[in-house]
Write a protein that holds these residues in place. Structure first.
Motif, PDB file in Angstrom:
ATOM      1  N   GLN A  88     103.720 -99.281  39.709  1.00 23.09           N
ATOM      2  CA  GLN A  88     102.647 -98.374  40.118  1.00 23.09           C
ATOM      3  C   GLN A  88     102.292 -97.429  38.975  1.00 23.09           C
ATOM      4  OE1 GLN A  88     100.994 -98.489  43.064  1.00 23.09           O
ATOM      5  NE2 GLN A  88     102.183-100.356  43.364  1.00 23.09           N
ATOM      6  N   PRO A  89     100.995 -97.200  38.763  1.00 22.92           N
ATOM      7  CA  PRO A  89     100.592 -96.230  37.736  1.00 22.92           C
ATOM      8  C   PRO A  89     101.065 -94.829  38.111  1.00 22.92           C
ATOM      9  CG  PRO A  89      98.720 -97.542  38.488  1.00 22.92           C
ATOM     10  CD  PRO A  89      99.857 -97.834  39.410  1.00 22.92           C
ATOM     11  N   VAL A  90     101.341 -94.024  37.113  1.00 24.38           N
ATOM     12  CA  VAL A  90     101.688 -92.627  37.372  1.00 24.38           C
ATOM     13  C   VAL A  90     100.415 -91.867  37.710  1.00 24.38           C
ATOM     14  CG1 VAL A  90     103.777 -92.611  35.961  1.00 24.38           C
ATOM     15  CG2 VAL A  90     101.594 -92.010  34.927  1.00 24.38           C
ATOM     16  N   GLU A 135      89.838-106.423  30.831  1.00 24.75           N
ATOM     17  CA  GLU A 135      88.796-105.385  30.868  1.00 24.75           C
ATOM     18  C   GLU A 135      88.659-104.819  32.272  1.00 24.75           C
ATOM     19  OE1 GLU A 135      85.068-103.564  31.659  1.00 24.75           O
ATOM     20  OE2 GLU A 135      85.504-105.587  32.333  1.00 24.75           O
ATOM     21  N   LYS A 136      88.693-105.676  33.273  1.00 28.10           N
ATOM     22  CA  LYS A 136      88.580-105.240  34.672  1.00 28.10           C
ATOM     23  C   LYS A 136      89.786-104.389  35.080  1.00 28.10           C
ATOM     24  CE  LYS A 136      87.300-105.588  39.123  1.00 28.10           C
ATOM     25  NZ  LYS A 136      87.700-104.328  39.735  1.00 28.10           N
ATOM     26  N   LEU A 137      90.980-104.816  34.704  1.00 28.49           N
ATOM     27  CA  LEU A 137      92.182-104.050  35.044  1.00 28.49           C
ATOM     28  C   LEU A 137      92.153-102.669  34.392  1.00 28.49           C
ATOM     29  CD1 LEU A 137      94.762-106.953  34.734  1.00 28.49           C
ATOM     30  CD2 LEU A 137      94.168-105.720  36.843  1.00 28.49           C
ATOM     31  N   TYR A 138      91.769-102.617  33.128  1.00 27.89           N
ATOM     32  CA  TYR A 138      91.661-101.320  32.454  1.00 27.89           C
ATOM     33  C   TYR A 138      90.545-100.484  33.076  1.00 27.89           C
ATOM     34  CZ  TYR A 138      94.728-103.129  28.727  1.00 27.89           C
ATOM     35  OH  TYR A 138      95.774-103.652  28.000  1.00 27.89           O
ATOM     36  N   SER A 139      89.451-101.130  33.440  1.00 31.13           N
ATOM     37  CA  SER A 139      88.334-100.429  34.077  1.00 31.13           C
ATOM     38  C   SER A 139      88.766 -99.801  35.398  1.00 31.13           C
ATOM     39  CB  SER A 139      87.173-101.403  34.298  1.00 31.13           C
ATOM     40  OG  SER A 139      86.074-100.750  34.850  1.00 31.13           O
ATOM     41  N   ASP A 140      89.509-100.552  36.203  1.00 27.42           N
ATOM     42  CA  ASP A 140      90.024-100.014  37.468  1.00 27.42           C
ATOM     43  C   ASP A 140      90.962 -98.836  37.220  1.00 27.42           C
ATOM     44  OD1 ASP A 140      88.608-101.960  38.818  1.00 27.42           O
ATOM     45  OD2 ASP A 140      90.361-103.244  39.172  1.00 27.42           O
ATOM     46  N   TYR A 141      91.792 -98.959  36.222  1.00 22.17           N
ATOM     47  CA  TYR A 141      92.726 -97.884  35.850  1.00 22.17           C
ATOM     48  C   TYR A 141      91.942 -96.625  35.457  1.00 22.17           C
ATOM     49  CZ  TYR A 141      96.699 -95.725  33.362  1.00 22.17           C
ATOM     50  OH  TYR A 141      97.684 -94.874  32.926  1.00 22.17           O
ATOM     51  N   LYS A 178      88.820 -95.898  36.259  1.00 20.53           N
ATOM     52  CA  LYS A 178      88.106 -95.409  37.435  1.00 20.53           C
ATOM     53  C   LYS A 178      89.029 -94.600  38.355  1.00 20.53           C
ATOM     54  CE  LYS A 178      85.280 -98.396  38.867  1.00 20.53           C
ATOM     55  NZ  LYS A 178      84.796 -99.646  39.420  1.00 20.53           N
ATOM     56  N   ASN A 179      90.253 -95.081  38.551  1.00 26.19           N
ATOM     57  CA  ASN A 179      91.211 -94.380  39.412  1.00 26.19           C
ATOM     58  C   ASN A 179      91.621 -93.018  38.866  1.00 26.19           C
ATOM     59  OD1 ASN A 179      91.250 -96.390  41.329  1.00 26.19           O
ATOM     60  ND2 ASN A 179      92.987 -97.458  40.418  1.00 26.19           N
ATOM     61  N   ARG A 180      91.426 -92.792  37.584  1.00 23.61           N
ATOM     62  CA  ARG A 180      91.745 -91.506  36.970  1.00 23.61           C
ATOM     63  C   ARG A 180      90.506 -90.632  36.782  1.00 23.61           C
ATOM     64  NH1 ARG A 180      95.500 -94.312  36.850  1.00 23.61           N
ATOM     65  NH2 ARG A 180      97.636 -93.812  36.423  1.00 23.61           N
ATOM     66  N   ASN A 181      89.369 -91.124  37.239  1.00 23.58           N
ATOM     67  CA  ASN A 181      88.104 -90.398  37.088  1.00 23.58           C
ATOM     68  C   ASN A 181      87.784 -90.102  35.624  1.00 23.58           C
ATOM     69  OD1 ASN A 181      87.512 -90.253  39.895  1.00 23.58           O
ATOM     70  ND2 ASN A 181      89.065 -88.644  40.080  1.00 23.58           N
ATOM     71  N   TRP A 182      88.049 -91.089  34.766  1.00 19.82           N
ATOM     72  CA  TRP A 182      87.773 -90.946  33.343  1.00 19.82           C
ATOM     73  C   TRP A 182      86.423 -91.546  32.960  1.00 19.82           C
ATOM     74  CZ3 TRP A 182      93.177 -92.854  31.253  1.00 19.82           C
ATOM     75  CH2 TRP A 182      94.121 -91.853  31.448  1.00 19.82           C
TER      76      TRP A 182
END
Length: 173
Positions: free
Chosen positions: A85-87, A137-143, A145-149
């Motif tokens: 899980q991401p921090v 690219e999609k996985l990094y994009s989701d990451y 997006k989840n951080r509101n970056w």
């Protein structure tokens, strides 16, 4: 097998690019803190090292067998990517934005190259490489997006309906 010159030339460029990108990813892997981001970068290193092996095999004139890239899902299973899980707080923003951009550029480059390649196996391998990079690219994009970056603007309903109306009229005439 003897390959068309364009295939050899494009793979020559790709191999040089892969050397630089793998080096960069290894440095990023050592710098990031988030275990999820770390494992994604590691998976991308494994995939890109496989791309190098596949291209070198394709370039070998004595090799005549069909060659394929390692399935991305296989690498993810081996690394248990889905278990990590991401921090919540991320301090790896600059690296994340860079690996996202790198994945997108590699996907585009592989796709464009594949469309120019002549040998069926070389062409298929590069389409597969493009899809793997597009998945990163999609996985990094989701990451991201989840951080509101990032911010994604949306067209309004009226604008979309206006476009539909315009083209419906165009195609009806």
């Amino acid at each position: 097998m003897q390959l068309p010159s364009i295939d050899v030339g494009l793979m020559t460029e790709h191999l040089a690019t892969h050397k630089g990108v793998i080096h960069k990813l290894r440095n990023y892997y050592n710098q990031v803190n988030d275990p999820y981001l770390k494992i994604l970068i590691y998976a991308q290193i494994i995939i890109m090292e496989d791309h190098v092996k596949v291209m070198l095999t394709l370039l070998d004139p004595s090799h005549n067998q069909w060659v394929q890239v390692i399935p991305l899902e296989q690498v993810f299973q081996q690394l248990n990517v889905n278990q990590i899980q991401p921090v919540k707080e991320g301090s790896d923003k600059a690296i994340t934005l860079e690996v996202h951009s790198t994945s997108k550029l590699l996907a585009n480059d592989n796709f464009t190259s594949a469309s120019m390649m002549k040998n069926d196996n070389v062409k298929q391998v590069h389409y597969d490489m493009a899809m793997q990079q597009a998945n990163f690219e999609k996985l990094y994009s989701d990451y991201i997006k989840n951080r509101n970056w990032s911010v994604t603007t949306r067209a309004g309903k009226d604008e979309q309906l206006k476009v539909i109306s315009h083209f419906q009229d165009m195609f009806e005439n």
